[in-house]
Each structure stands twice: as C-alpha cells, then as structure tokens.
Design a protein around this motif. Structure first.
Motif, PDB file in Angstrom:
ATOM      1  N   GLU A   1       0.818  -1.220   0.000  1.00 21.55           N
ATOM      2  CA  GLU A   1       0.000   0.000   0.000  1.00 21.55           C
ATOM      3  C   GLU A   1       0.852   1.270   0.000  1.00 21.55           C
ATOM      4  N   ALA A   2       2.123   1.171   0.402  1.00 19.57           N
ATOM      5  CA  ALA A   2       3.022   2.326   0.370  1.00 19.57           C
ATOM      6  C   ALA A   2       3.583   2.575  -1.022  1.00 19.57           C
ATOM      7  N   LEU A   3       3.342   1.624  -1.947  1.00 21.65           N
ATOM      8  CA  LEU A   3       3.912   1.714  -3.295  1.00 21.65           C
ATOM      9  C   LEU A   3       2.857   1.894  -4.373  1.00 21.65           C
ATOM     10  N   VAL A   4       1.693   2.370  -3.972  1.00 18.43           N
ATOM     11  CA  VAL A   4       0.645   2.696  -4.946  1.00 18.43           C
ATOM     12  C   VAL A   4       0.191   4.129  -4.684  1.00 18.43           C
ATOM     13  N   PRO A   5      -0.155   4.847  -5.753  1.00 17.96           N
ATOM     14  CA  PRO A   5      -0.593   6.235  -5.577  1.00 17.96           C
ATOM     15  C   PRO A   5      -1.824   6.307  -4.665  1.00 17.96           C
ATOM     16  N   PRO A   6      -1.905   7.323  -3.840  1.00 14.94           N
ATOM     17  CA  PRO A   6      -1.033   8.499  -3.753  1.00 14.94           C
ATOM     18  C   PRO A   6       0.150   8.332  -2.789  1.00 14.94           C
ATOM     19  N   ALA A   7       0.274   7.172  -2.142  1.00 16.62           N
ATOM     20  CA  ALA A   7       1.332   6.977  -1.135  1.00 16.62           C
ATOM     21  C   ALA A   7       2.718   6.833  -1.742  1.00 16.62           C
ATOM     22  N   GLY A   8       2.798   6.361  -2.976  1.00 17.21           N
ATOM     23  CA  GLY A   8       4.080   6.133  -3.625  1.00 17.21           C
ATOM     24  C   GLY A   8       3.878   5.404  -4.935  1.00 17.21           C
ATOM     25  N   VAL A   9       4.962   4.829  -5.437  1.00 11.05           N
ATOM     26  CA  VAL A   9       4.871   4.111  -6.713  1.00 11.05           C
ATOM     27  C   VAL A   9       5.992   3.087  -6.801  1.00 11.05           C
ATOM     28  N   LEU A  10       5.723   2.034  -7.515  1.00 11.64           N
ATOM     29  CA  LEU A  10       6.753   1.071  -7.896  1.00 11.64           C
ATOM     30  C   LEU A  10       6.912   1.203  -9.404  1.00 11.64           C
ATOM     31  N   LEU A  11       8.136   1.414  -9.855  1.00  2.38           N
ATOM     32  CA  LEU A  11       8.423   1.486 -11.284  1.00  2.38           C
ATOM     33  C   LEU A  11       9.060   0.182 -11.717  1.00  2.38           C
TER      34      LEU A  11
ATOM     35  N   ILE B   1      13.286  -6.367 -16.012  1.00  2.74           N
ATOM     36  CA  ILE B   1      14.742  -6.361 -15.840  1.00  2.74           C
ATOM     37  C   ILE B   1      15.191  -5.443 -14.713  1.00  2.74           C
ATOM     38  N   GLY B   2      14.235  -4.782 -14.066  1.00  2.00           N
ATOM     39  CA  GLY B   2      14.602  -3.882 -12.978  1.00  2.00           C
ATOM     40  C   GLY B   2      13.385  -3.272 -12.334  1.00  2.00           C
ATOM     41  N   CYS B   3      13.611  -2.710 -11.154  1.00  2.00           N
ATOM     42  CA  CYS B   3      12.524  -2.047 -10.446  1.00  2.00           C
ATOM     43  C   CYS B   3      13.093  -1.037  -9.475  1.00  2.00           C
ATOM     44  N   GLY B   4      12.228  -0.230  -8.953  1.00  2.00           N
ATOM     45  CA  GLY B   4      12.559   0.728  -7.919  1.00  2.00           C
ATOM     46  C   GLY B   4      11.267   1.334  -7.419  1.00  2.00           C
ATOM     47  N   ALA B   5      11.277   1.809  -6.199  1.00  2.00           N
ATOM     48  CA  ALA B   5      10.062   2.359  -5.614  1.00  2.00           C
ATOM     49  C   ALA B   5      10.369   3.644  -4.878  1.00  2.00           C
ATOM     50  N   VAL B   6       9.338   4.444  -4.703  1.00  2.00           N
ATOM     51  CA  VAL B   6       9.449   5.640  -3.875  1.00  2.00           C
ATOM     52  C   VAL B   6       8.219   5.713  -2.987  1.00  2.00           C
ATOM     53  N   LYS B   7       8.490   5.982  -1.706  1.00  2.00           N
ATOM     54  CA  LYS B   7       7.429   6.202  -0.720  1.00  2.00           C
ATOM     55  C   LYS B   7       7.387   7.700  -0.442  1.00  2.00           C
ATOM     56  N   LEU B   8       6.203   8.269  -0.545  1.00  2.00           N
ATOM     57  CA  LEU B   8       6.028   9.696  -0.289  1.00  2.00           C
ATOM     58  C   LEU B   8       5.635   9.902   1.172  1.00  2.00           C
ATOM     59  N   HIS B   9       6.238  10.905   1.804  1.00  2.00           N
ATOM     60  CA  HIS B   9       5.940  11.230   3.194  1.00  2.00           C
ATOM     61  C   HIS B   9       5.535  12.696   3.255  1.00  2.00           C
TER      62      HIS B   9
ATOM     63  N   LEU C   1      12.305   7.927 -10.451  1.00  2.00           N
ATOM     64  CA  LEU C   1      11.799   7.958  -9.082  1.00  2.00           C
ATOM     65  C   LEU C   1      11.900   9.373  -8.506  1.00  2.00           C
ATOM     66  N   GLU C   2      13.011  10.036  -8.767  1.00  2.00           N
ATOM     67  CA  GLU C   2      13.180  11.419  -8.309  1.00  2.00           C
ATOM     68  C   GLU C   2      12.140  12.329  -8.961  1.00  2.00           C
ATOM     69  N   ARG C   3      11.929  12.161 -10.268  1.00  2.00           N
ATOM     70  CA  ARG C   3      10.952  12.984 -10.986  1.00  2.00           C
ATOM     71  C   ARG C   3       9.555  12.776 -10.418  1.00  2.00           C
ATOM     72  N   TYR C   4       9.188  11.517 -10.189  1.00  2.00           N
ATOM     73  CA  TYR C   4       7.881  11.190  -9.633  1.00  2.00           C
ATOM     74  C   TYR C   4       7.692  11.900  -8.290  1.00  2.00           C
ATOM     75  N   ALA C   5       8.692  11.810  -7.416  1.00  2.00           N
ATOM     76  CA  ALA C   5       8.606  12.437  -6.096  1.00  2.00           C
ATOM     77  C   ALA C   5       8.488  13.956  -6.220  1.00  2.00           C
ATOM     78  N   ALA C   6       9.311  14.564  -7.065  1.00  2.00           N
ATOM     79  CA  ALA C   6       9.285  16.016  -7.235  1.00  2.00           C
ATOM     80  C   ALA C   6       7.941  16.492  -7.776  1.00  2.00           C
ATOM     81  N   GLU C   7       7.378  15.771  -8.722  1.00  3.90           N
ATOM     82  CA  GLU C   7       6.087  16.153  -9.297  1.00  3.90           C
ATOM     83  C   GLU C   7       4.957  16.081  -8.273  1.00  3.90           C
ATOM     84  N   ARG C   8       5.173  15.363  -7.194  1.00  7.59           N
ATOM     85  CA  ARG C   8       4.158  15.239  -6.152  1.00  7.59           C
ATOM     86  C   ARG C   8       4.504  16.064  -4.912  1.00  7.59           C
TER      87      ARG C   8
END
Length: 165
Positions: A55-65, A74-82, A111-118
């Motif tokens: 639940e921390a990796l789905v909008p609006p809490a965050g995202v998994l790319l 072939i890869g992944c990364g996630a960002v949690k928004l606080h 991931l940085e872009r996603y966080a900044a846009e939010r």
C-alpha cells in the motif's frame, strides 16, 4: 559495433508504474532479495528488514516502477512519499544481464521525478556497504551522505538529495 548494440538495447528499456502485486513486480522484488542476500555479509532476510508494504507503493502513497526489455522485467525501484519528510527511495534493482546500460540511473531519475512532481523537495535512501555500484551511482547522481534516519539493520550508508521542482 558492440557499443552501438549496447546503446540500442539500453534505449529499448521501458520504465513505467506497475502495481506491486503484479507478477512481474513480484518477480523483480524476489530477484532483488536473492541478489542482495548473496552480496550482504550476513545474507538478507526480508522479515528482519524495515518493511515496504504494497500500500506504500501505490498512488497516492508512492509508486513502484518496473523496467522492462521486450516486455521482460529487468529492474525495479520504488518511492514512498511522506507528507512532512523527504520521499524515500526503496528496492532499486537491475538484472545482471543489463547492468552497465544506464537502467539504474534511469530508474533513479524517474523515481526522483515522480517524487518532485508530487511535491517532495528531497529524497533519501539507505544502502549496504557491499553495494558499491549503487553507492557510486548515488554519489554521481548528487546524493550526499547523511546521518542515519532509520534503523534498517542492513544499512551502512544513508543518502539524501535535494530535488528541483
């Protein structure tokens, strides 16, 4: 010719949001855990690590790319928004078969872009001393080492980066 082929392959990688429950995302997260378990001094047990709940990796809490090449993960990364703290980057992983193609750098940038846009003004992350390639990537991407901000038992380094919006 090999360099041209390598660049072409790298340009074919697609990075997009993916639900953490998607089988491709699950496969990447399992590969991440296997990879770091083989590299950490004392292995890696996800049950002993600070949890990252779906639940921390789905909008609006965050995202998994998810990064794919010809539809294969072939890869992944996630960002949690606080709301009152820097966003937190988690679970960045790139398959051995595509390391060196810039996939990790692209994932980190997205991931940085996603966080900044939010609305995030900074991102932070923790990492293990044995992940020397990741540490080099973070430093090259403008992260600076900071004091520990969590109690992650597998972390030896904590980094933070200010974001431009």
């Amino acid at each position: 010719m090999a360099e041209v082929e390598r660049l072409l392959v790298g340009s074919m990688v697609v990075i997009e949001p993916c639900p953490p429950s998607d089988p491709r995302a699950r496969a990447c997260l399992r590969a991440y855990a296997r990879d770091i378990a083989s590299r950490f001094d004392d292995g890696f047990d996800p049950a002993l690590s600070n949890p990252v709940h779906d639940e921390a990796l789905v909008p609006p809490a965050g995202v998994l790319l998810l990064a794919t090449l010809n539809t294969e993960p072939i890869g992944c990364g996630a960002v949690k928004l606080h709301p009152d703290a820097p966003a937190e980057i988690k679970r960045v992983w790139v398959a051995d078969t595509v390391r060196g193609l810039g996939v990790g750098r692209r994932l980190l940038g997205e991931l940085e872009r996603y966080a900044a846009e939010r609305g995030a003004t900074a991102v932070r992350l923790d990492t293990n001393r044995n992940l020397t390639e990741a540490i080099a990537l973070y430093r090259a991407a403008g992260y600076r080492e900071v004091e520990a901000y969590n109690t992650e038992r597998y972390a030896h380094h904590w980094f933070e980066k200010q974001l431009r919006r």
